[in-house]
Design an enzyme around this catalytic site. Structure first.
Site, PDB file in Angstrom:
ATOM      1  N   HIS A  88       0.848  -1.194   0.000  1.00  0.00           N
ATOM      2  CA  HIS A  88       0.000   0.000   0.000  1.00  0.00           C
ATOM      3  C   HIS A  88       0.876   1.233   0.000  1.00  0.00           C
ATOM      4  O   HIS A  88       1.809   1.348   0.797  1.00  0.00           O
ATOM      5  CB  HIS A  88      -0.913   0.045   1.236  1.00  0.00           C
ATOM      6  CG  HIS A  88      -1.756   1.290   1.261  1.00  0.00           C
ATOM      7  ND1 HIS A  88      -2.932   1.402   0.558  1.00  0.00           N
ATOM      8  CD2 HIS A  88      -1.562   2.482   1.867  1.00  0.00           C
ATOM      9  CE1 HIS A  88      -3.430   2.619   0.733  1.00  0.00           C
ATOM     10  NE2 HIS A  88      -2.616   3.288   1.532  1.00  0.00           N
ATOM     11  N   ASP A 167     -15.479   2.483   7.448  1.00  0.00           N
ATOM     12  CA  ASP A 167     -14.397   3.367   7.020  1.00  0.00           C
ATOM     13  C   ASP A 167     -14.827   4.254   5.861  1.00  0.00           C
ATOM     14  O   ASP A 167     -14.469   5.430   5.796  1.00  0.00           O
ATOM     15  CB  ASP A 167     -13.167   2.552   6.606  1.00  0.00           C
ATOM     16  CG  ASP A 167     -12.120   3.450   5.954  1.00  0.00           C
ATOM     17  OD1 ASP A 167     -11.615   4.345   6.645  1.00  0.00           O
ATOM     18  OD2 ASP A 167     -11.844   3.276   4.758  1.00  0.00           O
ATOM     19  N   ARG A 174     -14.364  12.841   6.974  1.00  0.00           N
ATOM     20  CA  ARG A 174     -13.051  13.454   7.205  1.00  0.00           C
ATOM     21  C   ARG A 174     -12.704  14.411   6.080  1.00  0.00           C
ATOM     22  O   ARG A 174     -12.120  15.474   6.300  1.00  0.00           O
ATOM     23  CB  ARG A 174     -11.968  12.373   7.324  1.00  0.00           C
ATOM     24  CG  ARG A 174     -11.999  11.618   8.640  1.00  0.00           C
ATOM     25  CD  ARG A 174     -11.167  10.348   8.559  1.00  0.00           C
ATOM     26  NE  ARG A 174      -9.826  10.614   8.116  1.00  0.00           N
ATOM     27  CZ  ARG A 174      -9.094   9.777   7.376  1.00  0.00           C
ATOM     28  NH1 ARG A 174      -9.593   8.617   6.986  1.00  0.00           N
ATOM     29  NH2 ARG A 174      -7.876  10.085   7.020  1.00  0.00           N
ATOM     30  N   SER A 189      -7.968   3.690   8.902  1.00  0.00           N
ATOM     31  CA  SER A 189      -8.636   3.627   7.607  1.00  0.00           C
ATOM     32  C   SER A 189      -7.892   2.688   6.658  1.00  0.00           C
ATOM     33  O   SER A 189      -8.473   1.770   6.070  1.00  0.00           O
ATOM     34  CB  SER A 189      -8.720   5.031   6.993  1.00  0.00           C
ATOM     35  OG  SER A 189      -9.189   4.986   5.662  1.00  0.00           O
ATOM     36  N   LYS A 193      -8.903  -1.818   5.963  1.00  0.00           N
ATOM     37  CA  LYS A 193      -9.155  -2.408   4.641  1.00  0.00           C
ATOM     38  C   LYS A 193      -8.121  -3.481   4.314  1.00  0.00           C
ATOM     39  O   LYS A 193      -8.447  -4.530   3.763  1.00  0.00           O
ATOM     40  CB  LYS A 193      -9.168  -1.319   3.568  1.00  0.00           C
ATOM     41  CG  LYS A 193     -10.347  -0.352   3.675  1.00  0.00           C
ATOM     42  CD  LYS A 193     -10.506   0.528   2.452  1.00  0.00           C
ATOM     43  CE  LYS A 193      -9.449   1.588   2.349  1.00  0.00           C
ATOM     44  NZ  LYS A 193      -9.669   2.732   3.239  1.00  0.00           N
TER      45      LYS A 193
END
Length: 430
Positions: A88, A167, A174, A189, A193
């Site tokens: 990620h 989320d 947000r 967040s 996931k």
């Protein structure tokens, strides 16, 4: 069945406002009640602001992450006969690393379930880039995803709506309440996931600098450490690399042109910085999956990674050999003097590409796949007066003036250039 709620959300808001800690049962109830719609958006917004201002303890962030995972489904790759490893990135300008990385890692029998997103603002989305390829589709069922991982070994697709739905709601809040930067909320967040996705190993590419989500190095390091701790606590082998995003990554910023550059890397070429980061992340992913000695350079050089790329694109109905879109209009910016390109700030180049149509201001906006910027020089390169520095591409020439406005002062030509540090600045493990 009793309709009495276990807690009062106003009490929880006051606790965080006054720098107190929320208990595990309070956090579990909060996320469940928010998902059910019992906790109103304005109440969750107030709590998000209190978290931004006062922070959370490691235990609270872990509880928040696990509660968000529990709000939806959890995927499992237990049926695969191979280990899984994922990456990620916190996003940047010209960051197309997922494209060559996923097929490269899959060469070595490690499955790469890369659930990706779309771009918003100046950071590009992996799915937007791949949708430049004629026919390619982002939406796969869980069964299709598993079949592709078993057969090809790599998949890049959209995350299903069933993963961490809490989320999704909190993220939207947000974005509109000035609380995007809260490290506990960013970390929970991303990690909710990734943990729900079910990967066995995870490498985080946490960027710092001008074009990064976290511009400050110390804040980026804090985010990386928080996420590595969350992964480790959840039983996922997790490490992070802190990488420099002061300068755009590679020479292409956009969608179709970033796909072209990724294919160059898979063909054994491509810009040195893109190759360097791709190899560093591949080594990290393979080490966590039990293959620390994999010859990743060899797999790029001999075409094995390219073979997996083509199979991966075809499996999602794309044509890897089809021509990519080309913009109708271009505008070339040249050097004003002889010298050395000294600076090239990532953020203004990302904003300029966005204004050309490569990005979106709202989730529902379309992107222009052919729009973007191609760089012809990087910091440290000698340039001559009149030499092209970069080319802007758009389908409408009326977009050029505002893009050029974003680039005023974003690059400088000097007699000498300061030395550049390494792209990978640090490695973080639990």
């Amino acid at each position: 069945m009793s309709s009495v709620e276990a807690f009062d959300v106003v009490d929880l808001i006051r606790t965080k406002r006054d720098r107190g800690e929320l208990s595990t049962p309070q956090i579990d109830w909060l996320i469940d009640a928010f998902t059910r719609g019992y906790v109103a958006d304005e109440q969750m917004s107030a709590l998000a602001m209190a978290i931004l201002l006062n922070g959370m303890e490691r235990r609270e962030i872990r509880d928040l992450t696990m509660a968000m995972i529990a709000s939806g489904e959890r995927m499992s790759f237990a049926s695969l006969d191979k280990p899984t490893s994922d990456k990620h990135s916190t996003g940047g300008v010209g960051d197309k690393i997922t494209l060559p990385l996923a097929p490269l890692v899959a060469v070595f029998g490690v499955a790469v379930p890369q659930l990706s997103g779309r771009g918003l603002g100046h950071t590009g989305g992996t799915l937007d880039k791949l949708e430049s390829i004629p026919g390619w589709r982002a939406a796969l069922t869980n069964d299709e995803m598993l079949a592709q991982l078993s057969d090809v070994g790599a998949v890049i697709c959209a995350a299903g709506s069933g993963l961490a739905p809490a989320d999704k709601r909190l993220y939207a809040l947000r974005d509109t309440t000035g609380t995007v930067e809260a490290i506990p909320l960013i970390a929970s967040s991303i990690m909710s996931k990734k943990i729900a996705e079910g990967t066995g190993a995870l490498v985080l590419d946490v960027k710092f600098g001008s074009g990064a989500f976290m511009q400050d190095y110390e804040r980026a390091e804090e985010l990386a450490r928080t996420m590595v701790a969350l992964g480790t606590d959840a039983g996922v082998a997790t490490t992070a690399l802190l990488t420099d995003m002061n300068v755009p990554l590679g020479l292409a910023i956009g969608n179709a042109n970033e796909v072209r550059e990724s294919v160059e890397v898979l063909a054994g070429g491509g810009p040195a910085d893109v190759v360097e980061l791709t190899l560093a992340l591949a080594r990290e992913m393979l080490t966590l999956a039990g293959q620390p000695d994999a010859d990743v350079e060899g797999a790029l050089a001999d075409g094995r990674a390219m073979d997996v790329w083509k199979r991966m694109i075809r499996a999602q109905d794309g044509d890897p050999d089809a021509p990519l879109p080309v913009a109708k209009e271009t505008h070339v910016v040249t050097a004003s003097r002889d010298g050395v390109l000294a600076t090239q700030e990532a953020l203004p180049f990302g904003i300029a590409a966005w204004r050309l149509g490569a990005g979106r201001a709202r989730q529902q906006d379309p992107v222009i796949h052919a729009a973007g910027i191609d760089l012809h020089a990087k910091p440290g390169d000698a340039v001559r007066a009149g030499q092209p520095l970069f080319t802007l591409s758009a389908d409408d020439a009326a977009r050029f003036p505002r893009a050029l406005e974003a680039l005023e002062g974003a690059y400088t030509i000097e007699d000498t250039a300061p030395p550049r540090g390494p792209i990978v600045r640090a490695r973080i493990e639990s």
